[in-house]
Design a protein around this motif. Structure first.
Motif, PDB file in Angstrom:
ATOM      1  N   GLY A  24      -4.566  -0.060   3.480  1.00  0.00           N
ATOM      2  CA  GLY A  24      -4.085  -1.377   3.884  1.00  0.00           C
ATOM      3  C   GLY A  24      -4.976  -1.989   4.945  1.00  0.00           C
ATOM      4  N   ARG A  25      -4.403  -2.877   5.742  1.00  0.00           N
ATOM      5  CA  ARG A  25      -5.226  -3.615   6.696  1.00  0.00           C
ATOM      6  C   ARG A  25      -5.619  -2.790   7.926  1.00  0.00           C
ATOM      7  N   ARG A  63      -7.881  -7.049   3.163  1.00  0.00           N
ATOM      8  CA  ARG A  63      -6.476  -6.989   3.568  1.00  0.00           C
ATOM      9  C   ARG A  63      -5.517  -7.556   2.523  1.00  0.00           C
ATOM     10  N   CYS A 110      -4.895  -3.799  -1.286  1.00  0.00           N
ATOM     11  CA  CYS A 110      -4.092  -2.813  -0.567  1.00  0.00           C
ATOM     12  C   CYS A 110      -3.391  -1.858  -1.524  1.00  0.00           C
ATOM     13  N   ALA A 121       0.831  -1.207   0.000  1.00  0.00           N
ATOM     14  CA  ALA A 121       0.000   0.000   0.000  1.00  0.00           C
ATOM     15  C   ALA A 121       0.862   1.252   0.000  1.00  0.00           C
ATOM     16  N   THR A 150       0.472   3.629   6.161  1.00  0.00           N
ATOM     17  CA  THR A 150       0.397   2.314   5.519  1.00  0.00           C
ATOM     18  C   THR A 150       1.299   1.342   6.275  1.00  0.00           C
TER      19      THR A 150
END
Length: 462
Positions: A394-395, A408, A413, A27, A166
């Motif tokens: 991102g996650r 995720r 991402c 990401a 990120t």
């Protein structure tokens, strides 16, 4: 707990930059390049010694999330450019069919080449890169966010008009005082490893003779003449390995991604329950997972056909994390948004990978659901509801747990990274806070740059 008082100190400040990106994974790389392409002076800060995130640090089997269950492409733009750069460098064959049928396509990547390709691309785009620079603190002052990193030169501050988090674990947001969803449960951490000197002809002979031991939801494929193939199964042999005392970890399946020409295979099977934001828990995970890697290496040599003369050729450079902090955003991506393929008026990216949630304590998954179609990812889930001028990708986005278990994935991402980096650049260059951005202007820019999203239509929310 005893404490020690650290005295005040003057920290040198570099910048100001238009955009600072914290976290040099999939990401972050795309966020930094997107910001630079939009005309922003950009710096990319990474805690490790190289860039590439889970693909590079974890020897990730493949990059996924580029297509939905219908075969519709849901990731385009700058991530596509990365694929082309990898292909030209000999670092990937491009997208290949997923043999397991779990998702439509996968992108095999040569991990070592990937590290060089991405850092060269960052340099070509004029992004200043700072490896070995983990985020230690964040201070907002004079209209700028000072991202403080603990470097080899001591603490250094990088001032920016807008920042992108990120880091995966939302480290910058945590240091900046943002709010988070409760972490009442988390997927396990893992450590992938690579075996060399694999006899793929013998390995595939076993697969052909025991199709019942493998998940092949799209039908049993023809493996002949293939440069890459992937398997999900080996359950009967894992049980035998456990019964024989070779394995301390109870698993009933594993993912094996095979590179025929290099005679290698990447193995995804280890796991450990740990809070990725707890440094002591991660230290315990490091020990436990490396012990598991050694056990599984022996298990492969003794019990898996085709691996009798294999050896451990590489392990992940650090513990791999699937889930940790999730920001409390302006809005939240809900589980049903993913399940029902919802579109959003403020969409900036798109996902489509199955809901893929691993059980931290059991021997398999705690949730796998096919997602029937692609779904939008709105800008509002990338924006913390409070705090300084930060956007995430991102996650660490604002999402329910099952929604995150789909979003995720690396391809998704990357798409979020492009959106976040572009938004940060427009914020900085237009002197407009991220939470007040003109969404239509951002969407127009993203579409011109090849990003894919629906933004409105049936089953929309927001």
């Amino acid at each position: 707990m005893q404490t020690v008082l650290e005295g005040e100190r003057a920290i040198p400040v570099h910048g100001p930059y238009d955009v600072a990106v914290a976290g040099g994974g999939t990401a972050g790389i795309l966020a930094a390049i997107a910001a630079a392409r939009a005309g922003a002076s950009t710096i990319l800060l990474e805690r490790g010694g190289f860039f590439g995130g889970h693909i590079a640090t974890q020897l990730l089997e493949h990059s996924a999330g580029w297509y939905d269950a219908n075969g519709q492409k849901v990731v385009g733009g700058l991530p596509d450019e990365l694929v082309e750069r990898l292909k030209q460098a000999g670092g990937s064959p491009g997208h290949v069919t997923d043999d397991t049928g779990y998702t439509r396509m996968r992108l095999p990547v040569e991990h070592e080449l990937f590290k060089s390709v991405v850092v060269e691309w960052l340099d070509d785009e004029g992004v200043q890169v700072m490896p070995q620079s983990p985020v230690a603190a964040a201070i907002e002052r004079g209209g700028l966010l000072h991202v403080i990193c603990e470097t080899k030169s001591g603490r250094v501050a990088f001032a920016a008009k807008a920042a992108v988090d990120t880091t995966g674990d939302a480290d910058l947001c945590a240091r900046a005082g943002c709010d988070f969803h409760p972490m009442d449960a988390m997927q396990p951490v893992s450590m992938l490893f690579k075996l060399g000197n694999v006899d793929h002809e013998a390995a595939l002979a076993y697969v052909s003779a025991h199709p019942e031991d493998f998940k092949m939801e799209a039908g049993f494929p023809d493996f002949s003449g293939r440069s890459h193939y992937n398997l999900w199964g080996y359950g009967s042999l894992l049980r035998k390995g456990r019964e024989a005392g070779l394995l301390s970890l109870d698993r009933n399946e594993m993912h094996v991604a095979c590179h025929v020409h290099s005679r290698e295979a990447v193995i995804n099977v280890t796991r450990f329950a740990a809070d990725a934001t707890d440094t002591f828990a991660m230290a315990r995970a490091e020990v436990a997972l490396r012990r598991q890697v050694r056990e599984f290496t022996r298990f492969f040599r003794e019990m898996i056909p085709g691996y009798e003369k294999s050896f451990l050729s590489a392990t992940a450079s650090c513990v791999g994390v699937r889930e940790s902090r999730r920001i409390r955003g302006v809005s939240t991506l809900m589980d049903d948004d993913v399940r029902k393929g919802r579109w959003f008026t403020d969409a900036v990216a798109r996902g489509g990978f199955p809901i893929d949630s691993h059980d931290a304590h059991g021997n398999s998954m705690d949730g796998t659901e096919h997602v029937p179609a692609g779904y939008d990812i709105p800008l509002s889930v990338l924006l913390p509801e409070s705090g300084p001028n930060i956007i995430v990708a991102g996650r660490n986005i604002s999402a329910e747990r099952r929604a995150l278990a789909s979003a995720r994935i690396t391809g998704t991402c990357m798409a979020m990274g492009q959106a976040a980096g572009t938004a940060a650049a427009l914020s900085a260059l237009g002197n407009m806070p991220l939470r007040q951005l003109d969404v239509s202007a951002l969407q127009d820019r993203l579409r011109r740059d090849g990003a894919i999203f629906e933004a409105g239509g049936p089953a929309q929310r927001g």
